[in-house]
Each structure stands twice: as structure tokens, then as C-alpha cells.
Design an enzyme around this catalytic site. Structure first.
Site, mmCIF file in Angstrom:
data_model
loop_
_atom_site.group_PDB
_atom_site.id
_atom_site.type_symbol
_atom_site.label_atom_id
_atom_site.label_comp_id
_atom_site.label_asym_id
_atom_site.label_seq_id
_atom_site.Cartn_x
_atom_site.Cartn_y
_atom_site.Cartn_z
ATOM 1 N N SER A 120 39.586 41.118 31.961
ATOM 2 C CA SER A 120 40.237 41.432 33.241
ATOM 3 C C SER A 120 40.692 42.883 33.218
ATOM 4 C CB SER A 120 41.438 40.511 33.418
ATOM 5 O OG SER A 120 42.298 41.031 34.408
ATOM 6 N N SER A 121 40.834 43.458 34.421
ATOM 7 C CA SER A 121 41.274 44.856 34.497
ATOM 8 C C SER A 121 42.699 45.049 33.980
ATOM 9 C CB SER A 121 41.182 45.352 35.948
ATOM 10 O OG SER A 121 41.967 44.543 36.787
ATOM 11 N N CYS A 122 43.453 43.940 33.796
ATOM 12 C CA CYS A 122 44.832 44.088 33.314
ATOM 13 C C CYS A 122 44.903 44.414 31.824
ATOM 14 C CB CYS A 122 45.645 42.842 33.615
ATOM 15 S SG CYS A 122 45.178 41.451 32.605
ATOM 16 N N TYR A 149 48.780 37.663 28.677
ATOM 17 C CA TYR A 149 47.389 37.419 29.106
ATOM 18 C C TYR A 149 46.494 38.577 28.670
ATOM 19 C CZ TYR A 149 43.797 36.831 32.864
ATOM 20 O OH TYR A 149 42.650 36.686 33.611
ATOM 21 N N LYS A 153 43.208 38.640 26.184
ATOM 22 C CA LYS A 153 41.898 39.156 26.618
ATOM 23 C C LYS A 153 41.426 40.295 25.704
ATOM 24 C CE LYS A 153 41.020 36.596 30.254
ATOM 25 N NZ LYS A 153 39.821 35.757 30.318
ATOM 26 N N HIS A 192 46.683 34.325 43.166
ATOM 27 C CA HIS A 192 46.656 35.773 43.338
ATOM 28 C C HIS A 192 47.024 36.111 44.787
ATOM 29 C CE1 HIS A 192 44.110 35.451 39.657
ATOM 30 N NE2 HIS A 192 44.831 36.504 39.332
HETATM 31 N N1 LIG Z 1 40.459 35.562 39.619
HETATM 32 C C1 LIG Z 1 40.569 36.861 39.368
HETATM 33 O O1 LIG Z 1 41.070 37.648 40.199
HETATM 34 C C2 LIG Z 1 40.049 37.413 38.079
HETATM 35 C C3 LIG Z 1 39.493 36.613 37.085
HETATM 36 N N2 LIG Z 1 39.036 37.187 35.922
HETATM 37 C C4 LIG Z 1 38.482 36.380 34.831
HETATM 38 O O2 LIG Z 1 37.442 35.557 35.288
HETATM 39 C C5 LIG Z 1 37.431 34.333 34.539
HETATM 40 C C6 LIG Z 1 37.460 33.166 35.500
HETATM 41 O O3 LIG Z 1 38.622 33.256 36.318
HETATM 42 P P1 LIG Z 1 38.763 32.375 37.654
HETATM 43 O O4 LIG Z 1 37.464 31.773 37.989
HETATM 44 O O5 LIG Z 1 39.485 33.192 38.628
HETATM 45 O O6 LIG Z 1 39.769 31.235 37.160
HETATM 46 P P2 LIG Z 1 39.902 29.728 37.703
HETATM 47 O O7 LIG Z 1 41.304 29.309 37.355
HETATM 48 O O8 LIG Z 1 39.452 29.636 39.096
HETATM 49 O O9 LIG Z 1 38.876 28.913 36.800
HETATM 50 C C7 LIG Z 1 39.085 28.746 35.433
HETATM 51 C C8 LIG Z 1 38.187 27.654 34.945
HETATM 52 O O10 LIG Z 1 38.446 27.472 33.544
HETATM 53 C C9 LIG Z 1 38.549 26.079 33.304
HETATM 54 N N3 LIG Z 1 39.429 25.835 32.168
HETATM 55 C C10 LIG Z 1 40.675 26.328 31.969
HETATM 56 N N4 LIG Z 1 41.170 25.854 30.821
HETATM 57 C C11 LIG Z 1 40.234 25.034 30.295
HETATM 58 C C12 LIG Z 1 40.177 24.237 29.126
HETATM 59 N N5 LIG Z 1 41.199 24.186 28.261
HETATM 60 N N6 LIG Z 1 39.054 23.525 28.889
HETATM 61 C C13 LIG Z 1 38.022 23.562 29.768
HETATM 62 N N7 LIG Z 1 38.020 24.292 30.891
HETATM 63 C C14 LIG Z 1 39.122 25.019 31.140
HETATM 64 C C15 LIG Z 1 39.145 25.490 34.569
HETATM 65 O O11 LIG Z 1 38.861 24.122 34.606
HETATM 66 P P3 LIG Z 1 39.505 23.132 35.708
HETATM 67 O O12 LIG Z 1 38.675 23.374 36.929
HETATM 68 O O13 LIG Z 1 39.356 21.814 35.118
HETATM 69 O O14 LIG Z 1 40.937 23.569 35.867
HETATM 70 C C16 LIG Z 1 38.397 26.300 35.620
HETATM 71 O O15 LIG Z 1 37.142 25.719 35.897
HETATM 72 C C17 LIG Z 1 38.644 34.386 33.614
HETATM 73 O O16 LIG Z 1 38.247 34.799 32.336
HETATM 74 C C18 LIG Z 1 39.523 35.436 34.245
HETATM 75 O O17 LIG Z 1 40.292 36.093 33.275
HETATM 76 C C19 LIG Z 1 39.117 38.546 35.705
HETATM 77 C C20 LIG Z 1 39.654 39.374 36.647
HETATM 78 C C21 LIG Z 1 40.201 38.869 37.891
HETATM 79 C C1 LIG Z 2 43.766 39.750 38.512
HETATM 80 C C2 LIG Z 2 45.121 40.128 38.017
HETATM 81 O O1 LIG Z 2 46.108 39.373 38.705
HETATM 82 C C3 LIG Z 2 47.459 39.538 38.305
HETATM 83 O O2 LIG Z 2 47.915 40.829 38.535
HETATM 84 P P1 LIG Z 2 48.256 41.353 39.977
HETATM 85 O O3 LIG Z 2 47.114 42.117 40.520
HETATM 86 O O4 LIG Z 2 49.562 42.074 39.925
HETATM 87 O O5 LIG Z 2 48.444 39.959 40.749
HETATM 88 P P2 LIG Z 2 48.608 39.348 42.163
HETATM 89 O O6 LIG Z 2 47.312 39.206 42.828
HETATM 90 O O7 LIG Z 2 49.392 38.110 41.958
HETATM 91 O O8 LIG Z 2 49.553 40.395 42.972
HETATM 92 C C4 LIG Z 2 49.099 41.631 43.442
HETATM 93 C C5 LIG Z 2 50.193 42.319 44.228
HETATM 94 O O9 LIG Z 2 50.411 41.582 45.445
HETATM 95 C C6 LIG Z 2 51.808 41.381 45.640
HETATM 96 N N1 LIG Z 2 52.031 40.194 46.483
HETATM 97 C C7 LIG Z 2 52.595 40.221 47.727
HETATM 98 N N2 LIG Z 2 52.743 38.995 48.209
HETATM 99 C C8 LIG Z 2 52.212 38.148 47.261
HETATM 100 C C9 LIG Z 2 52.071 36.739 47.244
HETATM 101 O O10 LIG Z 2 52.455 36.007 48.144
HETATM 102 N N3 LIG Z 2 51.476 36.234 46.104
HETATM 103 C C10 LIG Z 2 51.038 37.027 45.085
HETATM 104 N N4 LIG Z 2 50.437 36.440 44.009
HETATM 105 N N5 LIG Z 2 51.197 38.374 45.092
HETATM 106 C C11 LIG Z 2 51.756 38.927 46.180
HETATM 107 C C12 LIG Z 2 52.348 41.283 44.224
HETATM 108 O O11 LIG Z 2 53.731 41.491 44.182
HETATM 109 C C13 LIG Z 2 51.552 42.393 43.538
HETATM 110 O O12 LIG Z 2 52.141 43.651 43.796
HETATM 111 C C14 LIG Z 2 47.663 39.228 36.877
HETATM 112 O O13 LIG Z 2 47.578 37.874 36.731
HETATM 113 C C15 LIG Z 2 46.668 39.935 35.996
HETATM 114 O O14 LIG Z 2 46.691 39.319 34.763
HETATM 115 C C16 LIG Z 2 45.274 39.993 36.539
HETATM 116 O O15 LIG Z 2 44.304 40.028 35.811
#
Ligand SMILES: NC(=O)C1=CN([C@@H]2O[C@H](COP(=O)(O)OP(=O)(O)OC[C@H]3O[C@@H](n4cnc5c(N)ncnc54)[C@H](OP(=O)(O)O)[C@@H]3O)[C@@H](O)[C@H]2O)C=CC1
Ligand SMILES: C[C@H]1O[C@H](OP(=O)(O)OP(=O)(O)OC[C@H]2O[C@@H](n3cnc4c(=O)[nH]c(N)nc43)[C@H](O)[C@@H]2O)[C@@H](O)[C@@H](O)C1=O
Length: 322
Positions: A120-122, A149, A153, A192
């Protein structure tokens, strides 16, 4: 092996009609990657969490030895927005470390030749120079709201690099920016920002609420990429990239959360006010990725932000009600 991108191979690194285990296939990213790989003619292998908890390293290795896929995409993780990361650092650290250890080591033990790990970009320093190049990794302190987190990563990136350096495995890592799209998590406590805004504005319009209160100051900037674009980038990397360095996945453009809010308000046709709860965290001020390594491989995002938000809103509205 150097930390720079290796010269690109001319032949695909993923065989035609490969068998690919997509870990996390029900999630936002995993479901899009599975759709894309299937459309490209690959055989996608999946297991639900109830069949295989990927934190169980022994069972994960036994499964991979049994199935022996040609490739693994590791899109299973404990994932969440700023609040979930801030309040549950233990789970974000431990679940991700355990999943990564089991899947990456299990893949190597099973003789899987190709693996893509998603970070992830974090992982980059909170105050990294913008746009953030891959070389910024480990050059400064992390953003506190997602440090646990991010450290998990970063350990995953090092694990992948170690299998490359010690055993010559063609394992790679990619670092996506903030993602969104159909299949996203709309639970306001753990989501998010983008799905949270869609839900907040929609519900305010439905109930006639005069204002929507959002978190933080609205000044942080974020870059958003649709999941179909991230899936296309993953497919491209599996086919074309075999380097030691992680590869950023993004669109190269960002905007302040306040502008994102105005955009989502328009798409959802909400006419009320927007207020900011500055007692909630802002997180990192900016994290725009430098995507030149990925675009150099031929990647071009296809989904404009407004269209992607509209499609995600339509998907969420048409979901079956529980
Ligand atoms: N969403 C985002 O904005 C971003 C995501 N990423 C990365 O992309 C990847 C996918 O993220 P995203 O799709 O958003 O996440 P989701 O939460 O939507 O999906 C995660 C998946 O992982 C499965 N999972 C979690 N724990 C377990 C476990 N113990 N055993 C088996 N399966 C498990 C979940 O299963 P179940 O459906 O059963 O819960 C789910 O299918 C991650 O590595 C994340 O760090 C990176 C940057 C940004
Ligand atoms: C993908 C990335 O996602 C996370 O980082 P983040 O970008 O800070 O996450 P976010 O999407 O939750 O928030 C973005 C911004 O938005 C603002 N904000 C306003 N109102 C709401 C609101 O209602 N909900 C949420 N969630 N945020 C809100 C919030 O305060 C912040 O300024 C990490 O998990 C990190 O680990 C990671 O990888």
C-alpha cells in the site's frame, strides 16, 4: 540483484492459461483481479476464509502444495480506513504479518514460480517528497494512524525481496494508491473515505438532513484509482515485471478530500451543506505516487474519477438488501 527495476523480459512471465490462486478473491481488489485474470484466459483458483484461514501457515502451505498453482496473487489482508487502522493496530499488524508469512513461504515451499504481493502507498514516509518514488521506502518516519499496518506491509516487501535474493524466486511487490470501486466496504466505522462519502451523502439525501459531517479538515490530498485499473496493472506486472523493487500503482493525480466531497455530493445529488469534524484525524497530508515505473511498462488508467464514483454508487444502490 540491485534495488532498481530489472531489464524487462520479452516473453511473458505468466504462461498462457495459467492457474492463479487469488488470495482474498471476495475483497475489493481480489474480486477485480480474479475477474480480469479469468477474462484474460487464466484459470482462477479461490478459497473462502471459512475453508482456509490464511493466518494458518501450515494449512496454507498444505493447500498450496496440493493445488500447485502457476502463480499467486496475495490480495488477502486486514484492510480498513483511517479509523479502523487507528483503533485496531494489533489486528492490522498481526493478521497481515501472519497472512504474508504463510502465503509467501507456503508458495515457495510448494514450488510456485510466480507471486505478486500487494502492499500500500502508506508504506512510504509521512512527509515523503511528492510524487513519491519507490526509492522513498524506509527513508523517514511513518504516518502514526497506520504505522502498524505499514510496518506489516514493509515486512512483506522484505520477505518477497528475500525470496528473490536468496532463492532467485520471481516474486514481486506492488504498492497501490487509495482504491475504490464495486465490492468496496461501505461500513462507516471501518471503510475508506470514498465509500463513506457515497453512503453519507446518499443517506442524508434520503433523510433530508441539512448537512453531512465529514472527518478531519478536508485539506489532506489523496489519489484514487478504480479497482478495474488496479486489476489491469496487476495483470500487466504478472506478465511483464520481474524486478526487486516494488512498483507503485496509481493514476498520477490527486485532489483534496474537500474536492472529493464536492464531487461525491454532485454524483449523489445531495443539496445540503458539508461540515468538518476536526476532532477526527486527517492522516498523512499527501501521498501522490510517482507511477513512472508502471507507465513505463505500458500502463494507462482507463476509468475517470467521476465515472468511477458514479458506477460505484450505482453498484452500491443495486446491492441486495440484507
Ligand atoms: N482498498 C484500498 O484502498 C487499498 C488496498 N490495498 C491492498 O490491496 C489488498 C486487498 O485490499 P482490499 O481488496 O481493499 O481489501 P478487502 O478487505 O476488500 O478484501 C480483503 C480480502 O482478504 C480476505 N481475508 C482477510 N483475512 C483473511 C484470512 N485470515 N484468511 C483468508 N482470507 C482473508 C477477506 O476475506 P473475507 O471476504 O472473508 O473477509 C477479503 O476477501 C490488500 O493487500 C491491501 O493492503 C492497497 C492500497 C489501497
Ligand atoms: C488506503 C489507505 O487508507 C488509509 O489511509 P487514509 O488514506 O488516511 O484513509 P481514509 O480513506 O480512511 O481517509 C482519507 C481521508 O479522508 C478523511 N475522511 C473524511 N471523512 C471520512 C469518512 O467519513 N471516512 C473515512 N474513512 N475518512 C474520511 C480522513 O480523515 C482522511 O483525511 C489507511 O488505512 C492506510 O493504511 C491506507 O493504506
Amino acid at each position: 540483484m540491485t534495488a532498481d527495476a530489472s531489464p524487462q523480459p520479452t516473453s511473458p512471465l505468466l504462461p498462457r492459461a495459467a492457474r492463479v490462486f487469488v488470495a482474498g478473491h471476495r475483497g475489493l481488489v481480489g474480486s477485480a483481479v480474479a475477474r480480469r485474470l479469468a477474462a484474460d484466459g487464466h484459470e482462477v483458483v479461490t478459497r473462502g476464509r471459512e475453508q482456509l484461514d490464511l493466518r494458518d501457515a501450515a494449512r496454507t502451505e498444505a493447500f498450496l502444495c496440493d493445488v500447485r498453482p502457476d502463480a499467486v496473487v496475495l490480495a488477502a489482508a486486514r484492510v480498513g480506513g483511517i479509523m479502523a487502522n487507528s483503533t485496531s493496530p494489533v489486528q492490522f499488524l498481526e493478521d497481515n504479518l501472519r497472512i504474508q508469512l504463510g502465503v509467501i513461504a507456503g508458495a515457495y515451499a510448494a514450488g510456485v514460480p510466480r507471486l505478486l504481493f500487494l502492499g500500500s502507498s502508506c508504506i512510504y514516509p509521512k512527509l515523503a517528497e511528492q510524487p513519491i518514488r519507490e526509492e522513498a521506502l524506509l527513508t523517514g518516519p511513518l504516518e502514526p494512524t497506520n504505522e502498524a499496518y505499514a510496518i506489516a506491509k514493509i515486512a512483506g516487501i522484505t520477505q518477497v525481496q528475500s525470496y528473490r535474493r536468496q532463492y532467485g524466486a520471481a516474486y514481486i511487490s506492488a504498492m497501490p494508491t487509495n482504491l475504490y470501486g464495486p465490492g468496496d466496504n461501505f461500513d462507516l466505522a471501518t471503510s475508506h473515505v470514498l465509500p463513506a462519502l457515497i453512503r453519507r451523502f446518499h443517506e442524508a439525501r434520503e433523510s433530508g438532513a441539512p448537512r453531512v459531517v465529514l472527518w478531519g479538515t478536508g485539506t489532506p490530498r489523496r489519489e484514487f484509482l478504480h479497482v478495474d485499473d488496479v486489476a489491469a496493472a496487476c495483470a500487466l506486472l504478472l506478465e511483464r515485471y520481474d524486478g526487486d523493487a516494488p512498483v507503485n500503482i496509481g493514476c498520477g493525480e490527486d485532489l483534496p478530500i474537500s474536492e472529493l466531497a464536492s464531487l461525491v455530493r454532485e454524483v449523489t445529488d445531495y443539496r445540503g451543506e458539508i461540515a468538518w469534524d476536526t476532532g477526527k484525524p486527517d492522516g498523512t497530508p499527501r501521498k501522490l505516487l510517482d507511477v513512472s515505473r508502471l507507465t513505463g511498462l505500458g500502463f494507462k488508467p482507463a476509468v475517470p474519477l467521476r465515472d468511477g464514483i458514479a458506477a460505484t454508487y450505482a453498484w452500491w444502490r443495486s446491492r441486495p438488501t440484507p
